[in-house]
Design an enzyme around this catalytic site. Sequence first.
Site, PDB file in Angstrom:
ATOM      1  N   SER A   2       0.857  -1.183   0.000  1.00 17.92           N
ATOM      2  CA  SER A   2       0.000   0.000   0.000  1.00 17.92           C
ATOM      3  C   SER A   2       0.891   1.230   0.000  1.00 17.92           C
ATOM      4  O   SER A   2       2.072   1.142   0.364  1.00 17.92           O
ATOM      5  CB  SER A   2      -0.861  -0.014   1.268  1.00 17.92           C
ATOM      6  OG  SER A   2      -1.509   1.230   1.440  1.00 17.92           O
TER       7      SER A   2
ATOM      8  N   TYR B 218      -1.807  -0.928  10.478  1.00 10.86           N
ATOM      9  CA  TYR B 218      -1.849  -1.219   9.032  1.00 10.86           C
ATOM     10  C   TYR B 218      -0.544  -0.774   8.365  1.00 10.86           C
ATOM     11  O   TYR B 218       0.051  -1.533   7.586  1.00 10.86           O
ATOM     12  CB  TYR B 218      -3.043  -0.480   8.419  1.00 10.86           C
ATOM     13  CG  TYR B 218      -3.302  -0.759   6.957  1.00 10.86           C
ATOM     14  CD1 TYR B 218      -3.934  -1.931   6.540  1.00 10.86           C
ATOM     15  CD2 TYR B 218      -2.945   0.164   5.971  1.00 10.86           C
ATOM     16  CE1 TYR B 218      -4.192  -2.180   5.202  1.00 10.86           C
ATOM     17  CE2 TYR B 218      -3.199  -0.073   4.626  1.00 10.86           C
ATOM     18  CZ  TYR B 218      -3.830  -1.239   4.245  1.00 10.86           C
ATOM     19  OH  TYR B 218      -4.080  -1.480   2.912  1.00 10.86           O
TER      20      TYR B 218
HETATM   21  N1  LIG Z   1      -8.836  -0.817  -0.992  1.00 14.04           N
HETATM   22  C1  LIG Z   1      -7.848   0.030  -0.828  1.00 14.04           C
HETATM   23  O1  LIG Z   1      -8.033   1.244  -0.705  1.00 14.04           O
HETATM   24  C2  LIG Z   1      -6.435  -0.473  -0.768  1.00 14.04           C
HETATM   25  C3  LIG Z   1      -5.386   0.451  -0.903  1.00 14.04           C
HETATM   26  C4  LIG Z   1      -4.084   0.001  -0.840  1.00 14.04           C
HETATM   27  C5  LIG Z   1      -3.832  -1.348  -0.675  1.00 14.04           C
HETATM   28  N2  LIG Z   1      -4.855  -2.225  -0.558  1.00 14.04           N
HETATM   29  C6  LIG Z   1      -4.549  -3.630  -0.349  1.00 14.04           C
HETATM   30  O2  LIG Z   1      -5.049  -4.389  -1.427  1.00 14.04           O
HETATM   31  C7  LIG Z   1      -5.372  -5.707  -0.976  1.00 14.04           C
HETATM   32  C8  LIG Z   1      -6.776  -6.074  -1.434  1.00 14.04           C
HETATM   33  O3  LIG Z   1      -7.679  -5.135  -0.893  1.00 14.04           O
HETATM   34  P1  LIG Z   1      -9.187  -4.967  -1.407  1.00 14.04           P
HETATM   35  O4  LIG Z   1      -9.435  -3.512  -1.412  1.00 14.04           O
HETATM   36  O5  LIG Z   1      -9.419  -5.772  -2.616  1.00 14.04           O
HETATM   37  O6  LIG Z   1      -9.940  -5.570  -0.120  1.00 14.04           O
HETATM   38  P2  LIG Z   1     -11.186  -6.527   0.020  1.00 14.04           P
HETATM   39  O7  LIG Z   1     -11.618  -6.377   1.429  1.00 14.04           O
HETATM   40  O8  LIG Z   1     -12.175  -6.274  -1.069  1.00 14.04           O
HETATM   41  O9  LIG Z   1     -10.575  -7.984  -0.220  1.00 14.04           O
HETATM   42  C9  LIG Z   1      -9.752  -8.599   0.704  1.00 14.04           C
HETATM   43  C10 LIG Z   1      -9.986 -10.100   0.647  1.00 14.04           C
HETATM   44  O10 LIG Z   1      -9.089 -10.723   1.597  1.00 14.04           O
HETATM   45  C11 LIG Z   1      -9.808 -11.716   2.282  1.00 14.04           C
HETATM   46  N3  LIG Z   1      -9.259 -11.953   3.619  1.00 14.04           N
HETATM   47  C12 LIG Z   1      -9.265 -11.124   4.676  1.00 14.04           C
HETATM   48  N4  LIG Z   1      -8.735 -11.723   5.750  1.00 14.04           N
HETATM   49  C13 LIG Z   1      -8.393 -12.975   5.373  1.00 14.04           C
HETATM   50  C14 LIG Z   1      -7.831 -14.101   6.044  1.00 14.04           C
HETATM   51  N5  LIG Z   1      -7.525 -14.057   7.358  1.00 14.04           N
HETATM   52  N6  LIG Z   1      -7.616 -15.227   5.344  1.00 14.04           N
HETATM   53  C15 LIG Z   1      -7.953 -15.299   4.041  1.00 14.04           C
HETATM   54  N7  LIG Z   1      -8.494 -14.271   3.346  1.00 14.04           N
HETATM   55  C16 LIG Z   1      -8.719 -13.134   4.004  1.00 14.04           C
HETATM   56  C17 LIG Z   1     -11.233 -11.167   2.403  1.00 14.04           C
HETATM   57  O11 LIG Z   1     -12.168 -12.207   2.638  1.00 14.04           O
HETATM   58  C18 LIG Z   1     -11.422 -10.493   1.050  1.00 14.04           C
HETATM   59  O12 LIG Z   1     -11.976 -11.373   0.098  1.00 14.04           O
HETATM   60  C19 LIG Z   1      -5.194  -5.679   0.545  1.00 14.04           C
HETATM   61  O13 LIG Z   1      -3.940  -6.229   0.883  1.00 14.04           O
HETATM   62  C20 LIG Z   1      -5.212  -4.213   0.873  1.00 14.04           C
HETATM   63  O14 LIG Z   1      -4.506  -3.931   2.058  1.00 14.04           O
HETATM   64  C21 LIG Z   1      -6.153  -1.828  -0.608  1.00 14.04           C
END
Ligand SMILES: NC(=O)c1ccc[n+]([C@@H]2O[C@H](COP(=O)([O-])OP(=O)(O)OC[C@H]3O[C@@H](n4cnc5c(N)ncnc54)[C@H](O)[C@@H]3O)[C@@H](O)[C@H]2O)c1
Length: 311
Positions: free
Chosen positions: A179, A192
Amino acid sequence: MAQSTLDIVKNIVKLLFLVVYHWLVAIIKAVLPVSMQAKDISGETVLITGAGSGIGRLMALRFAKLKCRLILWDINESGNLETKSKCDQLGASVSTYTVDLSSRDEIYKVAKKVKEDGVHVDILINNAGIVTGKKFLQCSDAMIQKTMEVNTMAHFWTVKSFLPDMMERNHGHIVSIASSAGLVGVTGLADYCASKFAAVGFDESLRFELEYLKKDGIHTTVVCPFFINTGMFDGAKTRFPLLLPILEADYAAGKIVDAVLCNQAMLAMPRILYLFFAIKGIIPYKPGYLVSAFLGAQNLMDDFKGREKSE
Ligand SMILES: NC(=O)c1ccc[n+]([C@@H]2O[C@H](COP(=O)([O-])OP(=O)(O)OC[C@H]3O[C@@H](n4cnc5c(N)ncnc54)[C@H](O)[C@@H]3O)[C@@H](O)[C@H]2O)c1
Ligand SMILES: *[C@@H]1O[C@H](CO)[C@@H](O)[C@H](O)[C@H]1NC(C)=O
């Protein structure tokens, strides 16, 4: 025996030549269209964690279109199956596994099952992530711990599971979805940020190790996006959307897949983040803080709601 001066001069000249050469290659790769430098990954196996939602699902769909085999991991079985059925419709071969990535034992157990099925993972994408989204003293111990386990430690265990096979074949790609919070601290994201800084450090060290060991067939990519509209950060806000826009999930997923296809070591988005990171490296603390506060970086999480969490 001490090296002769001539040898040292020779080595410096050689180094300068290589630095200039690889710098030029990097510039050319940065301007060349993806289609002209993309590697062919059809038939390769891609393992994506957190594939049941958000960019994990959207990346799965893109890899399905590129004719990859998919192995989808998520704790949310129904979300994961939904992703599978969408990929099935594209004709991809897909296996799903229900895994809690906060458990090392479970990761090892499921990884063993994947390997016993005779599968060689070519591209490993550590994407699953969670966020507490509170000021540090309001974060429960349990959430702090889980954040480190899912966002950082899980990367260790999946890489330990699948890198040995990649090393044997000198072929593979490890992607860490970190991130922009993995490169700058943010008020309201202490646990985080710590987990994402760790993911960034892990990727960089691993990449150096592979380079040093001359495993030139194995690549790593670390991804540092600003907010993406997947729901994970619902309520988070940006003060100057023109400067720092919230990213569209499908755009972000596409950029990540492109970065993999081009063996890009690091992807930050939006692009202006590269400039912010460079400035951070040279500006003293207080002026840096004042500028970041002006840009709204300390209020990003004020109205954060996020996903419903069952703590
Ligand atoms: N959305 C944002 O603004 C953003 C920004 C920067 C980075 N990210 C990173 O991108 C990645 C994906 O984020 P997203 O926005 O698609 O989120 P999201 O919440 O849509 O998807 C995350 C997925 O991870 C799964 N998950 C969570 N905990 C888990 C566990 N203990 N075991 C197995 N699966 C698990 C959830 O069930 C979900 O399907 C993450 O690592 C997040 O930190 C997101
Ligand atoms: C699991 O995925 C389903 C389907 O996408 C979704 O409706 C549900 O909210 C998810 N559950 C959790 C706990 O995230």
